[in-house]
Write a protein that holds these residues in place. Structure first.
Motif, PDB file in Angstrom:
ATOM      1  N   GLU A 182     -15.619 -24.556  43.005  1.00  0.00           N
ATOM      2  CA  GLU A 182     -15.610 -24.309  41.540  1.00  0.00           C
ATOM      3  C   GLU A 182     -14.435 -24.979  41.191  1.00  0.00           C
ATOM      4  O   GLU A 182     -14.072 -25.713  40.155  1.00  0.00           O
ATOM      5  CB  GLU A 182     -15.547 -22.887  41.135  1.00  0.00           C
ATOM      6  N   LYS A 183     -13.182 -24.762  41.930  1.00  0.00           N
ATOM      7  CA  LYS A 183     -11.897 -25.420  41.863  1.00  0.00           C
ATOM      8  C   LYS A 183     -12.056 -27.003  41.593  1.00  0.00           C
ATOM      9  O   LYS A 183     -11.434 -27.551  40.737  1.00  0.00           O
ATOM     10  CB  LYS A 183     -10.744 -24.943  42.339  1.00  0.00           C
ATOM     11  N   ALA A 184     -12.559 -27.558  42.586  1.00  0.00           N
ATOM     12  CA  ALA A 184     -12.557 -28.848  42.814  1.00  0.00           C
ATOM     13  C   ALA A 184     -13.526 -29.485  41.695  1.00  0.00           C
ATOM     14  O   ALA A 184     -13.160 -30.470  41.100  1.00  0.00           O
ATOM     15  CB  ALA A 184     -13.275 -29.237  44.373  1.00  0.00           C
ATOM     16  N   LEU A 185     -14.676 -28.700  41.410  1.00  0.00           N
ATOM     17  CA  LEU A 185     -15.633 -29.339  40.266  1.00  0.00           C
ATOM     18  C   LEU A 185     -14.718 -29.407  38.633  1.00  0.00           C
ATOM     19  O   LEU A 185     -15.017 -30.270  38.078  1.00  0.00           O
ATOM     20  CB  LEU A 185     -16.674 -28.443  40.367  1.00  0.00           C
ATOM     21  N   SER A 186     -14.027 -28.422  38.848  1.00  0.00           N
ATOM     22  CA  SER A 186     -13.236 -28.185  37.497  1.00  0.00           C
ATOM     23  C   SER A 186     -12.288 -29.471  37.343  1.00  0.00           C
ATOM     24  O   SER A 186     -11.972 -30.153  36.229  1.00  0.00           O
ATOM     25  CB  SER A 186     -12.507 -26.872  37.206  1.00  0.00           C
ATOM     26  N   ILE A 187     -11.416 -29.664  38.493  1.00  0.00           N
ATOM     27  CA  ILE A 187     -10.643 -30.963  38.463  1.00  0.00           C
ATOM     28  C   ILE A 187     -11.451 -32.057  38.176  1.00  0.00           C
ATOM     29  O   ILE A 187     -10.860 -33.001  37.527  1.00  0.00           O
ATOM     30  CB  ILE A 187      -9.912 -30.964  39.987  1.00  0.00           C
ATOM     31  N   GLN A 188     -12.605 -32.240  38.925  1.00  0.00           N
ATOM     32  CA  GLN A 188     -13.501 -33.599  38.729  1.00  0.00           C
ATOM     33  C   GLN A 188     -13.744 -33.644  37.323  1.00  0.00           C
ATOM     34  O   GLN A 188     -13.477 -34.868  36.758  1.00  0.00           O
ATOM     35  CB  GLN A 188     -14.661 -33.423  39.584  1.00  0.00           C
ATOM     36  N   GLU A 189     -13.898 -32.688  36.553  1.00  0.00           N
ATOM     37  CA  GLU A 189     -14.209 -32.882  35.075  1.00  0.00           C
ATOM     38  C   GLU A 189     -13.290 -33.417  34.386  1.00  0.00           C
ATOM     39  O   GLU A 189     -13.429 -34.246  33.475  1.00  0.00           O
ATOM     40  CB  GLU A 189     -14.799 -31.496  34.518  1.00  0.00           C
ATOM     41  N   GLU A 190     -11.967 -33.041  34.662  1.00  0.00           N
ATOM     42  CA  GLU A 190     -10.908 -33.295  33.968  1.00  0.00           C
ATOM     43  C   GLU A 190     -10.553 -34.892  34.466  1.00  0.00           C
ATOM     44  O   GLU A 190      -9.851 -35.474  33.612  1.00  0.00           O
ATOM     45  CB  GLU A 190      -9.544 -32.413  34.197  1.00  0.00           C
ATOM     46  N   THR A 191     -10.592 -35.023  35.633  1.00  0.00           N
ATOM     47  CA  THR A 191     -10.025 -36.537  35.944  1.00  0.00           C
ATOM     48  C   THR A 191     -10.807 -37.498  36.378  1.00  0.00           C
ATOM     49  O   THR A 191     -10.447 -38.831  36.500  1.00  0.00           O
ATOM     50  CB  THR A 191      -9.277 -36.151  37.233  1.00  0.00           C
ATOM     51  N   ASP A 192     -12.222 -37.055  36.422  1.00  0.00           N
ATOM     52  CA  ASP A 192     -13.393 -38.206  36.989  1.00  0.00           C
ATOM     53  C   ASP A 192     -13.229 -38.632  37.972  1.00  0.00           C
ATOM     54  O   ASP A 192     -13.569 -39.845  38.589  1.00  0.00           O
ATOM     55  CB  ASP A 192     -13.348 -38.922  35.752  1.00  0.00           C
ATOM     56  N   ASP A 203     -12.598 -36.403  47.448  1.00  0.00           N
ATOM     57  CA  ASP A 203     -11.545 -36.864  47.564  1.00  0.00           C
ATOM     58  C   ASP A 203     -10.696 -35.744  47.281  1.00  0.00           C
ATOM     59  O   ASP A 203      -9.398 -35.398  47.705  1.00  0.00           O
ATOM     60  CB  ASP A 203     -10.981 -38.008  46.872  1.00  0.00           C
ATOM     61  N   ILE A 204     -11.079 -35.199  46.129  1.00  0.00           N
ATOM     62  CA  ILE A 204     -10.271 -34.052  45.440  1.00  0.00           C
ATOM     63  C   ILE A 204     -10.365 -32.754  46.519  1.00  0.00           C
ATOM     64  O   ILE A 204      -9.289 -32.151  46.784  1.00  0.00           O
ATOM     65  CB  ILE A 204     -11.036 -33.311  44.343  1.00  0.00           C
ATOM     66  N   LEU A 205     -11.295 -32.571  47.298  1.00  0.00           N
ATOM     67  CA  LEU A 205     -11.543 -31.454  48.325  1.00  0.00           C
ATOM     68  C   LEU A 205     -10.487 -31.601  49.300  1.00  0.00           C
ATOM     69  O   LEU A 205      -9.818 -30.642  49.794  1.00  0.00           O
ATOM     70  CB  LEU A 205     -12.929 -31.274  48.844  1.00  0.00           C
ATOM     71  N   ILE A 206     -10.361 -32.808  49.597  1.00  0.00           N
ATOM     72  CA  ILE A 206      -9.425 -33.292  50.829  1.00  0.00           C
ATOM     73  C   ILE A 206      -7.946 -33.330  50.292  1.00  0.00           C
ATOM     74  O   ILE A 206      -7.005 -32.597  50.947  1.00  0.00           O
ATOM     75  CB  ILE A 206      -9.698 -34.734  51.320  1.00  0.00           C
TER      76      ILE A 206
END
Length: 569
Positions: free
Chosen positions: A22-32, A37-40
């Motif tokens: 969920e944390k990674a998905l929220s970052i993805q929404e903000e940064t696209d 890559d976010i998970l790593i």
């Protein structure tokens, strides 16, 4: 949609928790940014976790790409380095000229797949690995020339013409040969080939001239493998380059020559022994690679085990007697001898060798090369060595009666002697010694142990799989092991690690014949080899075939490989 499935599978496999995702998905929404890559980057999942999840989700192979992994030149030539780095991928295997396997960091990247397909016109099969491992392969393979400059150093290179004793000749093209031999393409080719040989564990490099082309082959695990040859126009320059390195007479092309040089590779010194021979269309050159790192010096690693290992160590601790290793050329006798020397080496013991030539230098052992051209033969060396107060003597090979008799007299006077003899099995050593003129009473009095040895290729661990041999193969095994039909059999399917052979590496199999009082008496009475063999088997000697099929039962090799190297009775 596929990303949702990837997320679900990562949670289900336990590779990432729901809060982390969920944390990674929220970052993805903000940064696209890309979710993986976010998970790593946020250390919410490891690269291996994501690669293995891709493998499970898409049903494609996950490849480790260890340090020993290497692409073949015709593979990495298919895709430019810029494309490999841009998409983080490598081409792996050509399959019958119609398909390649592409190892990717992100197997969902269709732009990468389309680019490779347009470059190669091949069907694409996917595999997955981590970014770091793929980049390491790209660095190693695409920048091979840089590795040569960094890894191959301090070649004993006689560049100056004055240091080569054969240069002052009447041949008008010698100066031109030196110029061509030092051209960048020639130097680069020789360096690359040396690096490839050491990296792949080759024992020899063969250069063979033809009328309009030439052949270059590497001997790996006892088998010759062709590699990309140079143009015939460069062949003589390459041979001259090798002869300059080896301090051989570059002007002499009519006689066989020998030479030697050393180079440093990956922090270690590798010795190269060179032999040239004139053929119809030019000189054939064979380079023997003597890499200390590839020399096994542990008896257990070679293949000794159990009671045989225990008895071998005990016999090496005895004050006198002869230990013989027998087998054809290339059966690993020298490696076993050097392993025995490692056991004998001690500050309280004087160990001396006589070799032709000295292949590997071992600290703490006194090693003496023969020089037949000046009369320093095995026999002559032995006479002088026995005045040097040795405790143990290793003789590279017993070739004649004089050498054999001196060795046996040395044994009778309180020395342990190790040597080799060319025979097919252990028991035929006695008739061989009789044939060269050694009295049977002398052989019977001095011999303690005879080991017949062969090398079998082992199954590649990377593509090892269970298979069922056919009835014809089992017929070889059943007379020796009646329960053979109940064994589990393995073979290699073939992969990039083993050059699609299914076999990688070798280990020794043995016929271990300890000379008991009963055997000693039969030798003294000159009993024939067959009767001796029967007695040795009755006394518990395991034949080469039995030992070979035992390795089959243990899943180390195949029936065919055991049959190839053993005399199956």
């Amino acid at each position: 949609m596929i990303i949702d499935q990837l997320s679900e599978m990562m949670i289900r496999s336990g590779r990432v928790g729901t809060p982390e995702l969920e944390k990674a998905l929220s970052i993805q929404e903000e940064t696209d940014q890309v979710l993986t890559d976010i998970l790593i980057r946020e250390e919410l999942a490891s690269p291996e976790d994501i690669a293995r999840t891709f493998s499970d989700l898409l049903n494609i192979p996950y490849l480790e790409l260890g340090e020993e992994f290497h692409l073949q030149r015709d593979e990495y030539d298919m895709i430019p380095e810029s494309v490999a780095r841009r998409f983080c991928l490598i081409p792996l295997v050509k399959e019958e000229g119609v398909a390649i396997t592409v190892v990717m960091k992100n197997p969902l990247d269709m732009d990468a797949v389309d680019t490779v397909r347009s470059l190669t016109s091949f069907e694409i099969h996917k595999a997955v690995s981590t970014e770091a491992k793929i980049k390491a392969v790209i660095d190693k393979c695409y920048r091979e020339e840089a590795y040569v400059e960094a890894g191959l150093q301090d070649i004993v290179d006689v560049e100056a013409a004055g240091k080569n004793g054969g240069l002052e000749t009447s041949l008008g093209d010698v100066d031109q040969l030196i110029v061509h031999a030092n051209d960048a393409p020639v130097v680069r080719y020789v360096n690359l080939l040396l690096m490839e040989a050491v990296r792949d564990g080759a024992s020899d490099i063969h250069f063979e001239p033809g009328e309009h082309s030439c052949t270059v082959r590497l001997r790996i695990d006892g088998t010759l493998h062709p590699v990309t040859p140079p143009p015939k126009s460069l062949y003589q320059a390459i041979i001259t380059r090798i002869k300059i390195l080896s301090e051989m007479d570059i002007a002499e092309r009519r006689l066989p020559l020998d030479g030697r040089f050393k180079f440093k590779f990956s922090g270690r010194v590798v010795d190269v022994r060179v032999s040239s021979m004139p053929l119809v269309f030019g000189e054939k050159v064979v380079m023997r690679i003597l890499d200390k790192q590839s020399l096994l010096l542990d008896l257990e690693d070679i293949g000794f085990e159990g009671e045989n290992l225990k008895r071998f160590r005990e016999i090496l601790g005895m004050p006198n007697g002869i230990v013989l290793l027998t087998g054809p050329t290339g059966s690993g006798k020298t490696t076993t001898l050097y392993s025995a020397l490692q056991i004998l080496k001690s500050p309280t013991r004087n160990v001396q060798t006589v070799e032709d030539p000295v292949e590997y230098l071992i600290e703490g052992i006194n090693q003496m090369p023969t020089r037949p051209k000046i009369g320093l033969t095995f026999a002559e060396c032995l006479r002088h060595i026995l005045r040097q107060d040795p405790d143990a003597v290793m003789i590279g090979e017993i070739r004649d009666a004089e050498t054999a008799e001196i060795a046996m007299r040395a044994s009778l006077t309180g020395h342990l002697v190790l040597s080799t003899l060319h025979t097919n099995d252990a028991t035929s050593s006695f008739s061989r010694l009789r044939d060269i003129g050694i009295p049977s009473y002398l052989t019977a009095a001095t011999m303690r142990l005879i080991i017949a040895q062969r090398l079998v290729k082992t199954i590649c661990p990377n593509c090892k799989t269970i298979y069922q041999p056919d009835a014809g193969e089992l017929e070889w095994v059943k007379p020796i092991y009646p329960d053979a039909q109940d064994w589990t059999y393995y073979h290699g399917k073939g992969c990039n690690h083993c050059r699609n052979s299914g076999l990688k590496g070798r280990r020794a199999i043995f016929e271990f014949m300890e000379i008991s009082p009963a055997i000693r008496e039969m030798v003294h009475d000159e009993v024939d080899d067959l009767t001796l063999r029967r007695k040795a088997v009755e006394s518990g000697m395991q034949t080469l075939a039995e030992n070979g099929f035992q390795r089959v039962r243990e899943g180390q090799t195949t029936i065919g490989e055991a049959i190839n190297v053993c005399v199956v009775e």
